[in-house]
Design a protein around this motif. Sequence first.
Motif, PDB file in Angstrom:
ATOM      1  N   LEU A   1       0.818  -1.204   0.000  1.00 58.11           N
ATOM      2  CA  LEU A   1       0.000   0.000   0.000  1.00 58.11           C
ATOM      3  C   LEU A   1       0.857   1.261   0.000  1.00 58.11           C
ATOM      4  CD1 LEU A   1      -2.860   1.182   0.205  1.00 58.11           C
ATOM      5  CD2 LEU A   1      -2.700   0.980   2.688  1.00 58.11           C
ATOM      6  N   LEU A   2       2.062   1.171   0.534  1.00 63.87           N
ATOM      7  CA  LEU A   2       2.934   2.333   0.629  1.00 63.87           C
ATOM      8  C   LEU A   2       3.734   2.579  -0.639  1.00 63.87           C
ATOM      9  CD1 LEU A   2       4.276   1.837   4.279  1.00 63.87           C
ATOM     10  CD2 LEU A   2       2.348   3.254   3.499  1.00 63.87           C
ATOM     11  N   ASP A   3       3.727   1.642  -1.591  1.00 63.62           N
ATOM     12  CA  ASP A   3       4.483   1.812  -2.845  1.00 63.62           C
ATOM     13  C   ASP A   3       3.658   1.239  -3.988  1.00 63.62           C
ATOM     14  OD1 ASP A   3       6.278   2.172  -4.857  1.00 63.62           O
ATOM     15  OD2 ASP A   3       7.920   1.081  -3.920  1.00 63.62           O
ATOM     16  N   LEU A   4       2.884   2.085  -4.631  1.00 64.22           N
ATOM     17  CA  LEU A   4       1.973   1.630  -5.679  1.00 64.22           C
ATOM     18  C   LEU A   4       2.679   1.345  -6.999  1.00 64.22           C
ATOM     19  CD1 LEU A   4      -1.001   4.098  -5.046  1.00 64.22           C
ATOM     20  CD2 LEU A   4      -0.723   1.765  -4.217  1.00 64.22           C
ATOM     21  N   ARG A   5       3.968   1.654  -7.105  1.00 62.23           N
ATOM     22  CA  ARG A   5       4.690   1.401  -8.352  1.00 62.23           C
ATOM     23  C   ARG A   5       5.170  -0.028  -8.471  1.00 62.23           C
ATOM     24  NH1 ARG A   5       6.807   6.361  -6.537  1.00 62.23           N
ATOM     25  NH2 ARG A   5       6.262   8.159  -7.838  1.00 62.23           N
ATOM     26  N   GLU A   6       5.398  -0.680  -7.352  1.00 59.14           N
ATOM     27  CA  GLU A   6       6.040  -1.995  -7.360  1.00 59.14           C
ATOM     28  C   GLU A   6       5.014  -3.127  -7.275  1.00 59.14           C
ATOM     29  OE1 GLU A   6       9.200  -2.547  -7.940  1.00 59.14           O
ATOM     30  OE2 GLU A   6       9.595  -0.396  -8.090  1.00 59.14           O
ATOM     31  N   TRP A   7       4.398  -3.453  -8.395  1.00 62.33           N
ATOM     32  CA  TRP A   7       3.482  -4.589  -8.466  1.00 62.33           C
ATOM     33  C   TRP A   7       4.261  -5.842  -8.864  1.00 62.33           C
ATOM     34  CZ3 TRP A   7      -1.846  -4.496  -7.570  1.00 62.33           C
ATOM     35  CH2 TRP A   7      -2.403  -3.225  -7.361  1.00 62.33           C
ATOM     36  N   ALA A   8       3.942  -6.948  -8.245  1.00 63.29           N
ATOM     37  CA  ALA A   8       4.631  -8.208  -8.540  1.00 63.29           C
ATOM     38  C   ALA A   8       3.598  -9.318  -8.712  1.00 63.29           C
ATOM     39  CB  ALA A   8       5.606  -8.571  -7.417  1.00 63.29           C
ATOM     40  N   PRO A   9       3.817 -10.224  -9.675  1.00 59.60           N
ATOM     41  CA  PRO A   9       2.888 -11.347  -9.841  1.00 59.60           C
ATOM     42  C   PRO A   9       3.051 -12.370  -8.726  1.00 59.60           C
ATOM     43  CG  PRO A   9       4.726 -11.558 -11.358  1.00 59.60           C
ATOM     44  CD  PRO A   9       4.900 -10.237 -10.661  1.00 59.60           C
TER      45      PRO A   9
END
Length: 416
Positions: free
Chosen positions: A257-265
């Motif tokens: 929630l604090l870093d919306l850029r780092e999405w991971a599968p």
Amino acid sequence: MPPSHVTADTAPGSSATVSVASEIEASHLPPGAPIQLLPQDALHNVLGRLSLREALACRPVCRLFRDALSSSPFLSSLPSLRLLALRHPRSSAAAAAAVGRDAHRPFLLALDPTLRHWIRLPLSFLPFPSASPVTASPSPSLLYLWVDASDASSGDFKSPRTLAVCNPLAGLHRLLPPLGSAWSRHGTVLAGPGGAVLVLTQLAALSYAPGSHIWLKFSLNLPSKPRSPILVGGSIFALCDVGTPWRSLWRLFSCCLLDLREWAPLERPEWGDVLNILKWPRLLAGIGGGRILMIGGLRSSLAPDAPCSTVLILRLDLATMEWDEAGRMPSEMYRCFGGGALSLAAAATGTNSKVKVFGGDGRVWFSGRKVKGKLAMWEEDDKSGCGQWSWVDGVPGCNEGVYRGFLFDAGFSATP
């Protein structure tokens, strides 16, 4: 016993009261009634043992109860009431008209799932021509709405909708900083703890923190628009379609929630095709905050046009990262939604059998065009690991379309 329908009509201290189905009017107690002799702290001690719903229902019984139960500090001390809030297919004013109420006194229709009673939460205190509730924050629980903030007196009807936050029991509201029209038309709103708000689209996300005057924008590193994003703990989980225009292939993604850029599968070799045995899957939070539910139509095969045989609920344990089957809709209930033509996103195989899935915290509700006046409900049993299916009857005003919904903890403690 509490009445079957309660309408919470105003903030504490105002002249209006809570009305019940039996139309009980506030009246005086008989002269010399023993309860009138109790000191106020003793009376509050007695009334403090009531639930919030019971306290609201008691306010119109007599003037003594109305005065005692109109104190903001006292009402704020009562535990919140867990409700299922229904989103009417149109606006809140249309919801009022659909059930025969005054269109100028819009309200939010909500279900007390424990008692199976319907409650009308007032929205008439909002000074906007239209309001569409979309979600609620987990704790403290506040209601978020898309509102038309145009100034009718000045003739300005071109301003886009914006987000507002309110407490319908306390009758308080506040506008959030304005958004562009694309966000209000296509964005998915998530409300986090402490008043944080997210709006997600296919390419970007906006983040708002309480006290800020602007939205922060983040680019999303995702292959497609996140489907049914949910908040579990401090993380966001969403499904993304990584297939082709002819065949959907679903993958589960997450980010902090604090870093919306780092999405991971999230992938495991042992999962196989578990994410693709369901047609148009949807995510909801399971009970206890450590599980994810995935709900969809069970495909008879992996072929793109394969019909569905029932609705299946799969459960992912985030501690072990293992899936199991949590529930399967009974065949007689499934047939009420259109049988093999069921699609959880749109009409399938040319039939009009649209179904919506919503809920959270281990409870799942289903509404559909072919099911009038009731909802199907599945409730997770934390002890047995299974779940129970049932019908919830008495949904008012169901001829206007298909309802959607979200969980809402109604109470007086949260301030916008």
